[in-house]
Scaffold this motif. Structure first.
Motif, PDB file in Angstrom:
ATOM      1  N   ALA A 174       0.862  -1.175   0.000  1.00  0.00           N
ATOM      2  CA  ALA A 174       0.000   0.000   0.000  1.00  0.00           C
ATOM      3  C   ALA A 174       0.898   1.224   0.000  1.00  0.00           C
ATOM      4  N   LEU A 175       0.448   2.259  -0.712  1.00  0.00           N
ATOM      5  CA  LEU A 175       1.290   3.437  -0.913  1.00  0.00           C
ATOM      6  C   LEU A 175       0.501   4.701  -0.648  1.00  0.00           C
ATOM      7  N   ALA A 176       1.218   5.748  -0.257  1.00  0.00           N
ATOM      8  CA  ALA A 176       0.626   7.083  -0.256  1.00  0.00           C
ATOM      9  C   ALA A 176       1.567   7.981  -1.017  1.00  0.00           C
ATOM     10  N   LEU A 177       1.018   8.734  -1.957  1.00  0.00           N
ATOM     11  CA  LEU A 177       1.827   9.685  -2.710  1.00  0.00           C
ATOM     12  C   LEU A 177       1.186  11.057  -2.579  1.00  0.00           C
ATOM     13  N   GLY A 178       2.038  12.084  -2.550  1.00  0.00           N
ATOM     14  CA  GLY A 178       1.504  13.434  -2.422  1.00  0.00           C
ATOM     15  C   GLY A 178       2.328  14.406  -3.211  1.00  0.00           C
ATOM     16  N   VAL A 190       3.899   0.670   2.768  1.00  0.00           N
ATOM     17  CA  VAL A 190       3.986  -0.540   3.587  1.00  0.00           C
ATOM     18  C   VAL A 190       3.869  -1.707   2.620  1.00  0.00           C
ATOM     19  N   PRO A 191       4.768  -2.667   2.595  1.00  0.00           N
ATOM     20  CA  PRO A 191       5.956  -2.788   3.452  1.00  0.00           C
ATOM     21  C   PRO A 191       6.948  -1.672   3.172  1.00  0.00           C
ATOM     22  N   GLU A 192       7.659  -1.317   4.221  1.00  0.00           N
ATOM     23  CA  GLU A 192       8.584  -0.208   4.095  1.00  0.00           C
ATOM     24  C   GLU A 192       9.628  -0.518   3.036  1.00  0.00           C
ATOM     25  N   GLY A 193       9.987   0.503   2.294  1.00  0.00           N
ATOM     26  CA  GLY A 193      11.008   0.305   1.280  1.00  0.00           C
ATOM     27  C   GLY A 193      10.446  -0.172  -0.046  1.00  0.00           C
ATOM     28  N   TYR A 194       9.103  -0.360  -0.104  1.00  0.00           N
ATOM     29  CA  TYR A 194       8.503  -0.790  -1.364  1.00  0.00           C
ATOM     30  C   TYR A 194       8.656   0.310  -2.390  1.00  0.00           C
TER      31      TYR A 194
END
Lengths: 522, 232
Positions: A174-178, A190-194
């Protein structure tokens, strides 16, 4: 704790919900077989006393138990097993599986019917139980998300919460972009570093630009593996952030409720972001109003505090020039002295004005770690130099460091001392103390640093005390000079307050109260 | 030689009192001092001075209130000192009955000139003819000439001119001029007044863009220039 809950929910919910279709498990077979064996052994040992009709009922019971307990297919298998057992013991020829009579076929049919009906009914029941569990799980996730979102203090908190839950729900990245400087950038994953692939970034960008969801391409097709939703707490499309989650696997029959939960979560996140945006706007509005009020207060006091010395200087100079001949030498001397005094006063005001102008901007206050005691002592020393005749005591123990600007803090204390020197003859006492957080205060409040100036005068007029205590920076009562206004402005700028009270000895106590940051507690 | 005229100085700033005291003494006036409004009113009640110089920002009451109370029983000339540059303060003080104002900071010459205007006896009988800078105004005959040349003025223009010129040196607020010339119903028609002042300047002034007779007090009103003979 939240992580654990979601993991548990994941285990519970990913079993197939259509139980009657479920492939029978080995454990189910063994269980069903042992029940049948128990019945068969019981019936076999009591064969002499048990009439045939009772034995059939017992075998049927075993079939019902197995169908209800282990599902449709095991129920069917049990029906055959029960018939075999019954046939073996009761049907002529005994102890063979040979079916000689047509009524045996009827018995088999009844067994099969009972097994399949029971299996189907119990399967449906399980389906409903599972659905209820899924609903409960969905509600739990949603309430958890909304609790967490309610506690979110910044937009980045919100995105972190969102990404974590999307990851748990979709069981994929899962990602968040802004937007950062007009470009979409990864905020959290998440997962971190994806690291998102190019196709995913393109889909996210599309969602962001068009302001509508961009769905993951179907399995086996090239394209983004993630679905992206634009989520906007502001008013402009470009303020939106984009949340992405893995496609809900198509083979999961309960993916429908997951989609719904994700949709609800998206709405919750939008609301949380809107709430934060509104809060931020209200805070900005408050800051602007404070700065406006400060400006108004400044302008009002300019008139009095700057023009009075100017009036004296200009008036005295013109008097000396135009009427010099008719003035006595003493009068001329007095006018010159007045000019000198007022020029010095003017110089002090101008200095204060420069500081107030900085305060007015608010943001320009450069707070660093400052030893409040040093600043207060510096003010005392400056005051002693300025008024050698004034009696100024200090009682300043080592004080904690606070977030402030040393020069301004010194000025705030100095102004209070100046005020006392001007209006209150007698001893002036400058003290520094630290107070514990008041009982019943909000958990966030820490200790309070108090710098006080106590005089032996007649006390402050009531309206000035009230004005000092108020949050407002509007024009103070007429007697208020620039000094007190600046002290108040400085106290407010450092997140503190200023307060006035009467001392036990009859004078006024003016206190600058500043918060001691938490880190200094150690 | 007549007895020296007494000026009451009302200001809460000791420094202002100090230099005004010296200056007015040197200029030949007696001075009395008051630090606030009630002291001022008490001092006037005890013995009326010839003029009061009043600071508007007093600690106990607003200067406007002092004027309002004073005007109930006396027409003592009042010159307002104001450290507030808000026009409204001055206008209200003038409308309440102050005779003039001087904004802080000021040069002593300006204050002394205003003092002389304030102390000049108010005209009890109308002066028939006002003559200044080549402009001759015959109030009875309703005739105005400039450099001997007859000017054509409308009746309203003449009324306005008459009010201004008979109060030479005194500031006349918009409100006061409008009330005297057009009546109480028109006290807020400042644009109207401005048009008439413009017309008067066109007809009277040597250079209407730089008037020397009808002076503007920005935001407050107009003043007919003090005659040369009265200047220091």
């Amino acid at each position: 704790m939240n992580q654990v809950d979601t993991a548990q929910f994941k285990d519970a919910q990913f079993r197939d919900d259509r139980r009657w279709m479920t492939a029978p498990s080995l454990g189910g077979f063994l269980g069903a077989a042992s029940i049948l064996v128990v019945i068969a052994v019981t019936v076999g040992s009591a064969r002499q006393v048990l009439p045939e009709s009772i034995a059939i009922l017992l075998f049927l019971t075993a079939v019902l138990i197995n169908a209800a307990g282990f599902g449709f297919w095991i129920g069917i298998a049990s029906a055959f097993g029960a018939l075999a057992g019954f046939n073996f013991m009761y049907v002529e020829p005994h102890f063979t599986l040979h079916i000689a009579q047509p009524q045996d076929l009827i018995t088999l049919a009844v067994f099969l019917l009972a097994a399949s009906i029971t299996g189907l009914i119990s399967g449906r029941l399980r389906e409903q139980v599972d659905a209820a569990e899924a609903r409960a799980a969905a509600l739990e996730v949603l309430s958890q998300v909304s609790t967490e979102l309610a506690g979110a203090a910044t937009p980045s908190d919100v995105t972190r919460i969102a990404v974590r839950h999307l990851n748990a729900l979709s069981m994929g990245p899962a990602l968040a972009l802004g937007p950062v400087d007009g470009q979409l950038r990864l905020l959290a994953a998440v997962p971190e570093g994806y690291l998102p692939e190019a196709s995913e970034l393109e889909a996210a960008d599309n969602a962001w630009r068009r302001g509508r969801p961009e769905f993951a391409s179907a399995q086996g097709w090239s394209g983004s593996r993630l679905t992206f939703y634009p989520v906007n707490g502001g008013t402009e499309r470009k303020d939106a952030i984009v949340l992405g989650h893995a496609r809900i696997p198509a083979d999961r029959r309960n993916h429908g409720w997951r989609d719904q939960v994700i949709a609800v979560i998206m709405r919750q996140i939008t609301q949380a972001l809107q709430r934060l945006a509104l809060t931020e706007r209200a805070a900005a509005e408050r800051r602007r109003a404070t700065s406006e009020e400060l400006r108004a207060a400044l302008l009002a006091s300019l008139s009095h505090d700057l023009r009075t010395p100017l009036a004296t200087i200009l008036g005295s100079v013109t008097t000396l020039r135009q009427l010099g001949g008719t003035l006595s030498p003493e009068a001329q001397d007095d006018l010159l002295a007045a000019i000198e005094e007022e020029a010095e006063r003017l110089a002090r005001y101008v200095e204060k004005l420069l500081q107030l102008t900085r305060l007015q901007a608010g943001v320009e206050v450069h707070s660093t770690w400052v030893d409040a005691g040093d600043a207060a002592l510096a003010a005392v020393n400056r005051a002693r130099r300025a008024w050698p005749d004034a009696r100024i005591e200090d009682a300043i123990p080592p004080l904690p460091m606070i977030h402030a600007e040393a020069g301004l803090l010194e000025q705030a204390v100095f102004n209070l001392i100046e005020n006392a020197v001007k209006y209150a003859p007698g001893v002036i006492r400058v003290a520094g103390t630290v107070e514990a957080a008041p009982a019943g205060a909000e958990p966030g409040t820490g200790r309070v640093l108090v710098l006080s100036v106590t005089d032996r005068g007649r006390g402050l007029p009531g309206p000035i005390g009230e004005w000092l205590a108020s949050d407002s920076m509007t024009v103070g009562p007429q007697l208020t000079g620039l000094g007190l206004q600046i002290s108040k402005g400085i106290a407010l700028a450092f997140g503190g307050t200023i307060a006035a009270s009467h001392s036990a000895l009859g004078g006024a106590v003016l206190e600058i109260r500043l918060p001691v940051p938490k880190e200094q507690g150690a | 030689m007549t007895t020296r005229q007494t000026i009451l100085i009302v200001d809460d700033e000791p420094q202002i009192q100090r230099f005004l005291g010296h200056a007015l003494m040197a200029a030949g006036y007696e001075t009395r001092l008051a630090g606030n409004g009630s002291e001022a009113l008490a001092s006037i009640a005890a013995q009326e001075p010839d003029l009061m110089i009043l600071d508007l920002g007093l600690p106990d009451m607003n200067g406007k209130e002092v004027i309002e109370r004073l005007r109930l029983r006396s027409d003592l000339p009042v010159i307002v000192l104001s450290a507030h540059d808000q026009e409204m303060e001055k206008i209200m003080a003038l409308d309440l009955g102050a005779d003039d104002f001087v904004a802080k900071p000021f040069a002593i010459g300006e204050l002394l000139a205003r003092l002389r205007v304030g102390l000049r006896p108010r005209r009890s009988s109308r002066v028939e003819v006002i003559s200044q800078d080549g402009v001759v105004i015959d109030l009875d005959a309703h005739q105005v000439t400039r450099d001997g040349e007859q000017l054509r003025l409308t009746p309203k223009e003449f009324d306005l001119l008459a009010v201004l010129a008979s109060n030479a040196g005194r500031v006349m607020t918009h409100r006061r001029l409008l009330q005297q010339v057009w009546g109480p119903a028109h006290v807020d028609d400042v644009p109207y007044l401005r048009v008439f002042i413009g017309q008067l300047r066109q007809k009277l002034e040597a250079d209407p863009a730089r008037p020397s007779l009808i002076l503007t007090e920005p935001g407050i009103g107009y003043r007919w220039a003090q005659p040369e003979s009265g200047k220091t």
